[in-house]
Design an enzyme around this catalytic site. Sequence first.
Site, PDB file in Angstrom:
ATOM      1  N   ARG A  37       0.854  -1.187   0.000  1.00  0.00           N
ATOM      2  CA  ARG A  37       0.000   0.000   0.000  1.00  0.00           C
ATOM      3  C   ARG A  37       0.889   1.235   0.000  1.00  0.00           C
ATOM      4  O   ARG A  37       1.968   1.229   0.597  1.00  0.00           O
ATOM      5  CB  ARG A  37      -0.848   0.073   1.272  1.00  0.00           C
ATOM      6  N   GLU A  60      -2.102   8.162  -4.021  1.00  0.00           N
ATOM      7  CA  GLU A  60      -2.492   7.765  -5.380  1.00  0.00           C
ATOM      8  C   GLU A  60      -3.981   8.062  -5.613  1.00  0.00           C
ATOM      9  O   GLU A  60      -4.751   8.008  -4.654  1.00  0.00           O
ATOM     10  CB  GLU A  60      -2.193   6.269  -5.610  1.00  0.00           C
ATOM     11  N   HIS A  69      -1.258   0.622  -9.580  1.00  0.00           N
ATOM     12  CA  HIS A  69      -2.023  -0.218  -8.630  1.00  0.00           C
ATOM     13  C   HIS A  69      -2.822  -1.305  -9.384  1.00  0.00           C
ATOM     14  O   HIS A  69      -4.046  -1.351  -9.306  1.00  0.00           O
ATOM     15  CB  HIS A  69      -2.960   0.651  -7.768  1.00  0.00           C
TER      16      HIS A  69
HETATM   17  C1  GLV Z   1      -5.494  -4.347  -3.773  1.00  0.00           C
HETATM   18  O1  GLV Z   1      -4.689  -3.522  -3.525  1.00  0.00           O
HETATM   19  C2  GLV Z   1      -6.159  -5.136  -2.777  1.00  0.00           C
HETATM   20  O2  GLV Z   1      -6.008  -4.862  -1.580  1.00  0.00           O
HETATM   21  O3  GLV Z   1      -6.866  -6.074  -3.160  1.00  0.00           O
END
Ligand code: GLV
Length: 335
Positions: free
Chosen positions: A244, A273, A291
């Site tokens: 993250r 982001e 991401h």
């Molecule tokens: C993506 O970042 C998730 O947490 O599934």
Amino acid sequence: MPVNASRQKILIARAIFPDIADRLADHFDVVRNEEDRTFSPSELQAALQGCDGVFATLTERITPELLSACPQLKAVCNMAVGYNNIDLAAATAAGVMVTNTPDVLNETTADMGWALMMAAARRVTESEQWLRAGKWQKWRFDGFVGNDVHGSTLGILGMGRIGQAIARRSTGFNMRVIYHNRSRVAPELEKAANNARYVSREELLSTADHVLLVMPYSPALHHTIGAAEIAMMKPTATLVNIARGGIVDDAALIEALRERRIAAAGLDVFENEPALNPGFLELSNVAMTPHIASATTVTRRAMADCAADNLIAALGGAEPPNLLNPEARKNRAHG
Ligand code: GLV
């Protein structure tokens, strides 16, 4: 479509696979976000009025204020394994069930960690940009030399299911695996993870050739990788973040990459982001993706199906398969 008063109502907060939205519409009156707008907090609050449940994604922030403004809400089903967009304690206190989508994305996300490690260490995206810019005139002995992945030491911070899937992939690359985690994992899991060795965070940072961040975000881990931690890493090392944004201090990382204090980074997640610290764009030694670690068709469908199953169970009175806060059901029953 008119809302049927006898049925429960849900919001699907972002665009999802149409057939999965239709499946939800077999059970509920559905408010859709056809335009796929990212709601502001007040828009989300307005859209949730009268809703019993929400199919959420990591772009919706479920705050204590939102929960108290939406007293009818009983379930927040996140289409993500991470759920740091949701105040879990506040949801539990409000009797709101929260679910996530674990497991279905482990292997796909592990693939992406691997892709970013290789791209950064072997300068794949950097050299491609150079090639596309028409700069390739001749071969050079030192053209885009990087650092080996095979035979190196892989350091995994966060040895959950995704971390273990990353470690398993390293056997074919003849790598040593070291890891750090809140607690040591069971010996049989270490064995399956290419005989991963549990080490201190400091040993991991200072001896790994490639450091992969795979731990869930919590406020306690904000900037857990900052200037001091990056300074412990080898000058030839790669840092990969598929966890993250916020786990890494982006400004400190940009500074370290600019000064070549580490060789390269591979990043799928960023602080703030989708806004990107512009410093990253000036650097050649960083491979970046927006991401997308879980983004394959099969996996995104599996995640959406999983979130839909959780929502159908939660509002149907059953325990959802991926319930994160079982106490919420008791709190609602007594509320
Ligand atoms: C993506 O970042 C998730 O947490 O599934």
